[in-house]
Design a protein around this motif. Structure first.
Motif, PDB file in Angstrom:
ATOM      1  N   UNK A 192      -5.508  64.913  14.352  1.00  0.00           N
ATOM      2  CA  UNK A 192      -6.546  63.977  14.816  1.00  0.00           C
ATOM      3  C   UNK A 192      -7.527  64.662  15.761  1.00  0.00           C
ATOM      4  N   UNK A 193      -7.377  65.966  15.934  1.00  0.00           N
ATOM      5  CA  UNK A 193      -8.252  66.703  16.828  1.00  0.00           C
ATOM      6  C   UNK A 193      -9.504  67.211  16.138  1.00  0.00           C
ATOM      7  N   UNK A 194     -10.134  68.182  16.752  1.00  0.00           N
ATOM      8  CA  UNK A 194     -11.402  68.708  16.247  1.00  0.00           C
ATOM      9  C   UNK A 194     -11.274  70.133  15.713  1.00  0.00           C
ATOM     10  N   UNK A 195     -10.060  70.688  15.760  1.00  0.00           N
ATOM     11  CA  UNK A 195      -9.836  72.049  15.296  1.00  0.00           C
ATOM     12  C   UNK A 195      -8.783  72.060  14.201  1.00  0.00           C
ATOM     13  N   UNK A 196      -8.784  73.104  13.385  1.00  0.00           N
ATOM     14  CA  UNK A 196      -7.742  73.262  12.376  1.00  0.00           C
ATOM     15  C   UNK A 196      -6.386  73.417  13.066  1.00  0.00           C
ATOM     16  N   UNK A 197      -5.332  72.975  12.365  1.00  0.00           N
ATOM     17  CA  UNK A 197      -3.975  73.044  12.907  1.00  0.00           C
ATOM     18  C   UNK A 197      -3.076  73.718  11.883  1.00  0.00           C
ATOM     19  N   UNK A 198      -2.469  74.834  12.261  1.00  0.00           N
ATOM     20  CA  UNK A 198      -1.661  75.631  11.331  1.00  0.00           C
ATOM     21  C   UNK A 198      -0.189  75.274  11.464  1.00  0.00           C
ATOM     22  N   UNK A 199       0.483  75.202  10.314  1.00  0.00           N
ATOM     23  CA  UNK A 199       1.920  74.961  10.254  1.00  0.00           C
ATOM     24  C   UNK A 199       2.539  75.991   9.316  1.00  0.00           C
ATOM     25  N   UNK A 201       6.643  76.424   7.958  1.00  0.00           N
ATOM     26  CA  UNK A 201       8.091  76.310   8.046  1.00  0.00           C
ATOM     27  C   UNK A 201       8.563  74.907   8.361  1.00  0.00           C
ATOM     28  N   UNK A 202       9.627  74.822   9.155  1.00  0.00           N
ATOM     29  CA  UNK A 202      10.324  73.569   9.406  1.00  0.00           C
ATOM     30  C   UNK A 202      10.076  73.077  10.826  1.00  0.00           C
ATOM     31  N   UNK A 203      10.068  71.761  11.022  1.00  0.00           N
ATOM     32  CA  UNK A 203      10.046  71.255  12.401  1.00  0.00           C
ATOM     33  C   UNK A 203      11.293  71.725  13.158  1.00  0.00           C
ATOM     34  N   UNK A 204      11.154  71.925  14.458  1.00  0.00           N
ATOM     35  CA  UNK A 204      12.296  72.268  15.309  1.00  0.00           C
ATOM     36  C   UNK A 204      12.848  70.966  15.891  1.00  0.00           C
ATOM     37  N   UNK A 205      14.154  70.757  15.771  1.00  0.00           N
ATOM     38  CA  UNK A 205      14.768  69.492  16.160  1.00  0.00           C
ATOM     39  C   UNK A 205      15.786  69.685  17.277  1.00  0.00           C
ATOM     40  N   UNK A 206      15.811  68.725  18.209  1.00  0.00           N
ATOM     41  CA  UNK A 206      16.878  68.621  19.201  1.00  0.00           C
ATOM     42  C   UNK A 206      17.426  67.204  19.125  1.00  0.00           C
ATOM     43  N   UNK A 207      18.735  67.069  18.939  1.00  0.00           N
ATOM     44  CA  UNK A 207      19.360  65.757  18.821  1.00  0.00           C
ATOM     45  C   UNK A 207      19.785  65.280  20.206  1.00  0.00           C
ATOM     46  N   UNK A 208      19.461  63.993  20.507  1.00  0.00           N
ATOM     47  CA  UNK A 208      19.664  63.459  21.850  1.00  0.00           C
ATOM     48  C   UNK A 208      20.435  62.148  21.814  1.00  0.00           C
ATOM     49  N   UNK A 209      21.234  61.914  22.858  1.00  0.00           N
ATOM     50  CA  UNK A 209      22.007  60.677  22.944  1.00  0.00           C
ATOM     51  C   UNK A 209      21.222  59.596  23.665  1.00  0.00           C
ATOM     52  N   UNK A 210      21.887  58.489  24.014  1.00  0.00           N
ATOM     53  CA  UNK A 210      21.208  57.358  24.656  1.00  0.00           C
ATOM     54  C   UNK A 210      20.561  57.731  25.981  1.00  0.00           C
ATOM     55  N   UNK A 211      21.119  58.739  26.646  1.00  0.00           N
ATOM     56  CA  UNK A 211      20.562  59.181  27.927  1.00  0.00           C
ATOM     57  C   UNK A 211      19.598  60.349  27.764  1.00  0.00           C
ATOM     58  N   UNK A 212      19.205  60.626  26.513  1.00  0.00           N
ATOM     59  CA  UNK A 212      18.293  61.726  26.189  1.00  0.00           C
ATOM     60  C   UNK A 212      18.892  63.086  26.541  1.00  0.00           C
ATOM     61  N   UNK A 213      20.226  63.147  26.521  1.00  0.00           N
ATOM     62  CA  UNK A 213      20.930  64.414  26.723  1.00  0.00           C
ATOM     63  C   UNK A 213      21.276  65.012  25.362  1.00  0.00           C
ATOM     64  N   UNK A 214      21.382  66.340  25.258  1.00  0.00           N
ATOM     65  CA  UNK A 214      21.652  66.985  23.966  1.00  0.00           C
ATOM     66  C   UNK A 214      22.986  66.542  23.356  1.00  0.00           C
ATOM     67  N   UNK A 215      22.986  66.406  22.040  1.00  0.00           N
ATOM     68  CA  UNK A 215      24.197  66.121  21.273  1.00  0.00           C
ATOM     69  C   UNK A 215      24.630  67.407  20.587  1.00  0.00           C
ATOM     70  N   UNK A 274       6.057  72.900  15.565  1.00  0.00           N
ATOM     71  CA  UNK A 274       6.160  74.352  15.405  1.00  0.00           C
ATOM     72  C   UNK A 274       6.484  74.923  16.772  1.00  0.00           C
ATOM     73  N   UNK A 275       6.902  76.180  16.858  1.00  0.00           N
ATOM     74  CA  UNK A 275       7.207  76.758  18.166  1.00  0.00           C
ATOM     75  C   UNK A 275       6.016  76.649  19.113  1.00  0.00           C
ATOM     76  N   UNK A 276       6.276  76.168  20.324  1.00  0.00           N
ATOM     77  CA  UNK A 276       5.227  76.037  21.320  1.00  0.00           C
ATOM     78  C   UNK A 276       4.467  74.732  21.269  1.00  0.00           C
TER      79      UNK A 276
END
Length: 304
Positions: A192-199, A201-215, A274-276
């Motif tokens: 939705x921005x004004x510049x091209x956006x490069x991708x 590979x795969x999204x990076x995922x972190x799984x979180x519990x009810x308290x937003x702590x890592x699973x 993506x990373x970053x």
């Protein structure tokens, strides 16, 4: 095949408003006071209902001081509930709340979802949720309750519409599909921005519990075939560039099979496109059973 939401319609901690908080009747154009009893049920994750309005079947339109009649729209039930959201945490949160509109016996006739953005730490905010039109043949609605609450950091909240985030991209999860214990939830990304956006590979995922702590203990595997065939998430990763206004798709796939062991439920997933990239926390409510694995698809350009 749409992912079932029976969990959204199942009874939760109910705030029985018709007797606990009072009812405002709109048959005379003014509120009819009803004795208010103390609400004994606690808030649901910081959200409580403070009052409910249930008009009579044939209300008389109210008249404003300038003589204008405040009629309801045709088909509008006039039923609504006032609610309060309180954040007792130490960072700003965005809340998504599912409200159930029920009968006296607790049968759910309809529900409404409301997003309350950016509630600061130690702050509260109030609002009103309206039922609108009730489905033909539905039983009378007399109560409203908080059925489900999700909370994510305000600066990580998904954004499907509205102002473009400072990152220049929107990222959100859809409601998903389900069949025979297989779950598939789409991840959507829009430039939705004004510049091209490069991708690439795969999204990076972190799984979180009810308290937003890592699973821990869940394997995140690349491709849908890691869980099931025919999910559409097995396109090989390849570089792509999104021009402003273009979108990309990925997705999550899992099974809710439960065998020996303890079933694992993961309410939140923090996603880096993506990373970053700026993190976005989505709420797919992964009911992973005892499978111990989650598949994720590579980013691909969305079909126009």
């Amino acid at each position: 095949m749409r992912r079932p939401h029976s969990r959204l319609l199942a009874p939760a901690t109910a705030l029985l408003l018709a007797t606990a908080c009072g009812v405002e009747h709109a048959d005379t154009g003014a509120s009819v006071p009803v004795p208010r009893a103390t609400v004994t049920d606690p808030p649901v994750d910081g959200v409580r209902i403070t009052s409910v309005t249930v008009p009579t079947v044939s209300p008389t339109p109210s008249v404003t001081p300038d003589g204008v009649h405040a009629d309801r729209l045709p088909g509008d039930s006039g039923i609504s509930a006032a609610y309060q959201v309180s954040n007792d945490g130490d960072r700003a949160l965005t809340y998504t709340v599912l409200f159930d509109f029920t009968t006296d016996t607790g049968a759910v006739m309809a529900n409404r979802k409301v997003t309350v953005r950016g509630v600061g730490p130690g702050r509260s905010t109030s609002g009103t949720v309206a039922l609108g039109a009730l489905a033909p043949g539905a039983s009378p609605v007399t109560r409203v309750k908080v059925a489900e609450v999700t909370r994510v950091p305000a600066d990580e909240a998904p954004s499907e519409a509205g102002a473009c985030p400072s990152s220049g991209v929107r990222l959100w999860a859809d409601d998903g599909d389900a069949a025979m214990g297989l779950r598939v939830v789409g991840l959507h990304l829009e430039n939705c921005g004004k510049r091209d956006y490069a991708l690439d590979g795969y999204p990076r995922l972190s799984l979180l519990d009810d308290d937003l702590a890592p699973v821990d203990g869940i394997r995140v595997l690349h491709g849908g075939a890691a869980v099931a065939t025919g999910t559409g998430l097995d396109v090989p990763p390849a570089p792509l560039v999104l021009r402003p206004g273009e979108t990309a798709l990925s997705g999550l796939v899992w099974r809710n099979t439960t065998l020996a062991g303890t079933a694992v439920n993961v309410p939140y997933v923090r996603v880096l496109a993506k990373p970053g990239a700026a993190p976005v926390t989505v709420t797919p409510n992964l009911d992973l059973g005892t499978t111990g694995k989650l598949g994720v698809g590579a980013w691909r350009r969305a079909d126009r």
